[in-house]
Design a protein around this motif. Sequence first.
Motif, PDB file in Angstrom:
ATOM      1  N   ALA A   1       0.831  -1.207   0.000  1.00 14.66           N
ATOM      2  CA  ALA A   1       0.000   0.000   0.000  1.00 14.66           C
ATOM      3  C   ALA A   1       0.864   1.255   0.000  1.00 14.66           C
ATOM      4  O   ALA A   1       0.620   2.204  -0.757  1.00 14.66           O
ATOM      5  N   TYR A   2       1.900   1.274   0.842  1.00 20.10           N
ATOM      6  CA  TYR A   2       2.771   2.454   0.915  1.00 20.10           C
ATOM      7  C   TYR A   2       3.550   2.658  -0.383  1.00 20.10           C
ATOM      8  O   TYR A   2       3.669   3.780  -0.880  1.00 20.10           O
ATOM      9  N   VAL A   3       4.074   1.576  -0.932  1.00 20.78           N
ATOM     10  CA  VAL A   3       4.842   1.692  -2.175  1.00 20.78           C
ATOM     11  C   VAL A   3       3.956   2.190  -3.303  1.00 20.78           C
ATOM     12  O   VAL A   3       4.349   3.066  -4.090  1.00 20.78           O
ATOM     13  N   THR A   4       2.754   1.648  -3.398  1.00 22.35           N
ATOM     14  CA  THR A   4       1.850   2.053  -4.477  1.00 22.35           C
ATOM     15  C   THR A   4       1.421   3.506  -4.321  1.00 22.35           C
ATOM     16  O   THR A   4       1.392   4.261  -5.311  1.00 22.35           O
ATOM     17  N   ALA A   5       1.089   3.911  -3.100  1.00 20.10           N
ATOM     18  CA  ALA A   5       0.699   5.308  -2.877  1.00 20.10           C
ATOM     19  C   ALA A   5       1.848   6.244  -3.245  1.00 20.10           C
ATOM     20  O   ALA A   5       1.640   7.301  -3.865  1.00 20.10           O
ATOM     21  N   GLY A   6       3.081   5.845  -2.892  1.00 21.44           N
ATOM     22  CA  GLY A   6       4.236   6.658  -3.256  1.00 21.44           C
ATOM     23  C   GLY A   6       4.467   6.691  -4.758  1.00 21.44           C
ATOM     24  O   GLY A   6       4.812   7.740  -5.326  1.00 21.44           O
ATOM     25  N   LEU A   7       4.249   5.559  -5.398  1.00 22.61           N
ATOM     26  CA  LEU A   7       4.425   5.485  -6.851  1.00 22.61           C
ATOM     27  C   LEU A   7       3.434   6.401  -7.565  1.00 22.61           C
ATOM     28  O   LEU A   7       3.798   7.112  -8.511  1.00 22.61           O
ATOM     29  N   TRP A   8       2.202   6.398  -7.098  1.00 26.84           N
ATOM     30  CA  TRP A   8       1.196   7.271  -7.703  1.00 26.84           C
ATOM     31  C   TRP A   8       1.500   8.750  -7.456  1.00 26.84           C
ATOM     32  O   TRP A   8       1.136   9.607  -8.257  1.00 26.84           O
ATOM     33  N   ALA A   9       2.138   9.036  -6.335  1.00 26.75           N
ATOM     34  CA  ALA A   9       2.420  10.438  -5.991  1.00 26.75           C
ATOM     35  C   ALA A   9       3.569  11.016  -6.820  1.00 26.75           C
ATOM     36  O   ALA A   9       3.638  12.232  -7.004  1.00 26.75           O
ATOM     37  N   LEU A  10       4.464  10.172  -7.323  1.00 19.42           N
ATOM     38  CA  LEU A  10       5.666  10.671  -8.013  1.00 19.42           C
ATOM     39  C   LEU A  10       5.347  11.564  -9.211  1.00 19.42           C
ATOM     40  O   LEU A  10       5.900  12.666  -9.323  1.00 19.42           O
ATOM     41  N   PRO A  11       4.484  11.144 -10.151  1.00 20.14           N
ATOM     42  CA  PRO A  11       4.193  12.047 -11.282  1.00 20.14           C
ATOM     43  C   PRO A  11       3.560  13.360 -10.827  1.00 20.14           C
ATOM     44  O   PRO A  11       3.811  14.423 -11.407  1.00 20.14           O
ATOM     45  N   LEU A  12       2.742  13.306  -9.779  1.00 24.74           N
ATOM     46  CA  LEU A  12       2.061  14.494  -9.296  1.00 24.74           C
ATOM     47  C   LEU A  12       3.005  15.404  -8.516  1.00 24.74           C
ATOM     48  O   LEU A  12       2.795  16.614  -8.414  1.00 24.74           O
ATOM     49  N   LEU A  13       4.064  14.807  -7.983  1.00 21.94           N
ATOM     50  CA  LEU A  13       5.054  15.592  -7.239  1.00 21.94           C
ATOM     51  C   LEU A  13       5.812  16.547  -8.146  1.00 21.94           C
ATOM     52  O   LEU A  13       6.260  17.619  -7.713  1.00 21.94           O
ATOM     53  N   VAL A  14       5.966  16.180  -9.406  1.00 22.22           N
ATOM     54  CA  VAL A  14       6.719  17.023 -10.344  1.00 22.22           C
ATOM     55  C   VAL A  14       5.798  17.736 -11.332  1.00 22.22           C
ATOM     56  O   VAL A  14       6.256  18.341 -12.290  1.00 22.22           O
ATOM     57  N   ALA A  15       4.494  17.652 -11.094  1.00 24.33           N
ATOM     58  CA  ALA A  15       3.530  18.333 -11.969  1.00 24.33           C
ATOM     59  C   ALA A  15       3.332  19.771 -11.504  1.00 24.33           C
ATOM     60  O   ALA A  15       3.644  20.114 -10.362  1.00 24.33           O
ATOM     61  N   PRO A  16       2.808  20.638 -12.354  1.00 25.59           N
ATOM     62  CA  PRO A  16       2.422  21.982 -11.897  1.00 25.59           C
ATOM     63  C   PRO A  16       1.287  21.874 -10.885  1.00 25.59           C
ATOM     64  O   PRO A  16       0.678  20.808 -10.727  1.00 25.59           O
ATOM     65  N   PRO A  17       0.967  22.956 -10.172  1.00 26.08           N
ATOM     66  CA  PRO A  17      -0.196  22.925  -9.271  1.00 26.08           C
ATOM     67  C   PRO A  17      -1.446  22.478 -10.022  1.00 26.08           C
ATOM     68  O   PRO A  17      -1.693  22.883 -11.153  1.00 26.08           O
ATOM     69  N   LEU A  18      -2.234  21.646  -9.360  1.00 27.56           N
ATOM     70  CA  LEU A  18      -3.418  21.064  -9.998  1.00 27.56           C
ATOM     71  C   LEU A  18      -4.659  21.292  -9.143  1.00 27.56           C
ATOM     72  O   LEU A  18      -4.600  21.263  -7.909  1.00 27.56           O
ATOM     73  N   GLY A  19      -5.786  21.494  -9.807  1.00 26.33           N
ATOM     74  CA  GLY A  19      -7.073  21.482  -9.143  1.00 26.33           C
ATOM     75  C   GLY A  19      -7.422  22.706  -8.321  1.00 26.33           C
ATOM     76  O   GLY A  19      -8.544  22.818  -7.840  1.00 26.33           O
ATOM     77  N   SER A  20      -6.511  23.626  -8.151  1.00 29.46           N
ATOM     78  CA  SER A  20      -6.766  24.799  -7.322  1.00 29.46           C
ATOM     79  C   SER A  20      -5.607  25.780  -7.485  1.00 29.46           C
ATOM     80  O   SER A  20      -4.481  25.384  -7.805  1.00 29.46           O
ATOM     81  N   ARG A  21      -5.889  27.059  -7.233  1.00 26.50           N
ATOM     82  CA  ARG A  21      -4.857  28.088  -7.244  1.00 26.50           C
ATOM     83  C   ARG A  21      -4.531  28.556  -5.833  1.00 26.50           C
ATOM     84  O   ARG A  21      -3.877  29.588  -5.639  1.00 26.50           O
ATOM     85  N   ASP A  22      -4.954  27.803  -4.822  1.00 20.67           N
ATOM     86  CA  ASP A  22      -4.724  28.224  -3.439  1.00 20.67           C
ATOM     87  C   ASP A  22      -3.254  28.373  -3.093  1.00 20.67           C
ATOM     88  O   ASP A  22      -2.891  29.188  -2.242  1.00 20.67           O
ATOM     89  N   VAL A  23      -2.400  27.566  -3.726  1.00 20.45           N
ATOM     90  CA  VAL A  23      -0.982  27.636  -3.386  1.00 20.45           C
ATOM     91  C   VAL A  23      -0.407  29.015  -3.704  1.00 20.45           C
ATOM     92  O   VAL A  23       0.519  29.490  -3.033  1.00 20.45           O
ATOM     93  N   TYR A  24      -0.969  29.707  -4.696  1.00 20.98           N
ATOM     94  CA  TYR A  24      -0.517  31.068  -4.997  1.00 20.98           C
ATOM     95  C   TYR A  24      -0.989  32.046  -3.918  1.00 20.98           C
ATOM     96  O   TYR A  24      -0.290  33.020  -3.605  1.00 20.98           O
ATOM     97  N   SER A  25      -2.163  31.788  -3.352  1.00 22.15           N
ATOM     98  CA  SER A  25      -2.615  32.584  -2.209  1.00 22.15           C
ATOM     99  C   SER A  25      -1.680  32.384  -1.026  1.00 22.15           C
ATOM    100  O   SER A  25      -1.307  33.351  -0.342  1.00 22.15           O
ATOM    101  N   TYR A  26      -1.277  31.118  -0.785  1.00 16.60           N
ATOM    102  CA  TYR A  26      -0.321  30.858   0.289  1.00 16.60           C
ATOM    103  C   TYR A  26       0.964  31.650   0.073  1.00 16.60           C
ATOM    104  O   TYR A  26       1.523  32.241   1.008  1.00 16.60           O
ATOM    105  N   ALA A  27       1.441  31.631  -1.177  1.00 23.29           N
ATOM    106  CA  ALA A  27       2.700  32.315  -1.486  1.00 23.29           C
ATOM    107  C   ALA A  27       2.582  33.813  -1.219  1.00 23.29           C
ATOM    108  O   ALA A  27       3.473  34.421  -0.605  1.00 23.29           O
ATOM    109  N   CYS A  28       1.485  34.413  -1.648  1.00 21.07           N
ATOM    110  CA  CYS A  28       1.317  35.854  -1.442  1.00 21.07           C
ATOM    111  C   CYS A  28       1.089  36.190   0.028  1.00 21.07           C
ATOM    112  O   CYS A  28       1.565  37.225   0.517  1.00 21.07           O
ATOM    113  N   GLN A  29       0.381  35.331   0.752  1.00 22.78           N
ATOM    114  CA  GLN A  29       0.198  35.573   2.183  1.00 22.78           C
ATOM    115  C   GLN A  29       1.528  35.439   2.929  1.00 22.78           C
ATOM    116  O   GLN A  29       1.817  36.225   3.836  1.00 22.78           O
TER     117      GLN A  29
END
Length: 510
Positions: free
Chosen positions: A90-118
């Motif tokens: 379970a841990y290996v698979t969850a980590g494997l699925w996370a790898l492509p998303l770890l190097v992707a641009p922000p997805l599904g929301s722009r909140d991270v830009y709000s965090y940056a500005c705050q």
Amino acid sequence: MTAPGTPVSPPSVSLTASGARYTGLAGAVLLAVAGYLGGALPDAPLGGTPVSIWRAPDGPATLTCWLIGTALLVGAWWSLRSGAPSTRWAYVTAGLWALPLLVAPPLGSRDVYSYACQGWTYAHGVDPYTVGVAAAGCPWLDTVAPIWRDTPAPYGPAFMLLAALAVGLGGGLTGTIVALRVIAVAGLLLAALCLPGLARAAGVPTRQAAWLALAGPLVGVHLVAGAHNDAVMLGLLLSGLLVVVRRPGRPAALLLAGALLGLAVTVKASAVVVVPFAVLAGMPGPYTLRALLRHCGWLAGGLLAALVVTSAVSGLGFGWVGGLTHSGDSEQWTSPPTAVGFVVDYAGALVGRDPQAVPGVRAVALLLLVGVLTVLWWRAWQTLRQWNEVAGSGAAHVGASSGVASLGVDCHQVTRSRVALHGAALALVATVVLSPVFHPWYATWPLALLALTAARTTWFVLPAAAAAFLALPDGTNLARVTKAPGALAMTALLLTVLVRTPFAARRRHR
């Protein structure tokens, strides 16, 4: 014949384990591709709709990759909802699925830009609880969704310190986004480290709890790729709960757990609903009022210390409490109270009235939430008080699962932990359902605790899977463009649940 102690294989699933693993991986890769084609990039157009995204140069490819990728990831997660073949798998698979998303641009929301500005606002000596990022002069203002440009930060001082640290480490916008993602992943890793201990304390297989809590599409898209601070809150929340279930009744442990829970509250205030149940989890018995007050005092001391220290160290005081009122500025039908308010407004318009019911319905829902939380805590407390009679009569156990003995865990400890953790999970469910606003990543709050305690999984896995389809890669929320039909559907669903629940309860008690 299965030998004693041999793990029982999970029930048959729609896909083989290896098929599910690589189906989910393919889905994660497609989501990452969709992110590069049309994700929440800094220069992406704001206020998009599905139609405008489709008409963009890469629009058809973006939406196709996003929808197929989400479907593959949801299907793979759903197929093993009864449990992965092993905890390690379970841990290996969850980590494997996370790898492509770890190097992707922000997805599904722009909140991270709000965090940056705050974080930039605070790092440059401006109080983010009184001044919006537009007035503060954030150089990355164009990346922030318009609705959040003039509102104070709705997060606690602990997260403001982390956001300012990300700005200091990252320098520019890209570096800050990377740093914020690292912080979110660190919170997720902390949660992952806590799950085995909590699963053992609750008497459930870690392979199931880890799969449900970590491999879900909402985790990869919104906590990893989206870098939402909910990951940090969950890591601190689970670590605080682990301390109390591992060291119940010890003042030092209660102080530490209270401090960790306090830090979770100073990231996102919604974590506070778990605190009363953490007190119960930290009580070894007997369950008397005196013992309750004593344990509550130790845990509350740690929590208050965390609140005071973070507020003082940040130099922001308790101004963050006032900022919480702006978290409901967004109105979407995905919040049941807001949906009901919309429907009342639509009904009023049919007769020439404008009741403006949303604020009123939201206020009633918050009062109802207080009542629901009180009832949930009282039921958990009364369940645990039964142990006073059990201990006196010498009975073996009350309500402990048949598999507890094979796990080598004390039945009393399992029952105490499971009752308290399940109460905390239901408290988070109530908070999500009755809050003025719902975003897809909010479903991750109760998910981990339900994975540790719920006897049935479909009732919470299905809504979490459906929530994965509510956002598009650039942060477009589909609730915004489906206001009327969504509100009607949500209200109908709410009425159906309210009508059916009493009948289902009667059938269970027959």
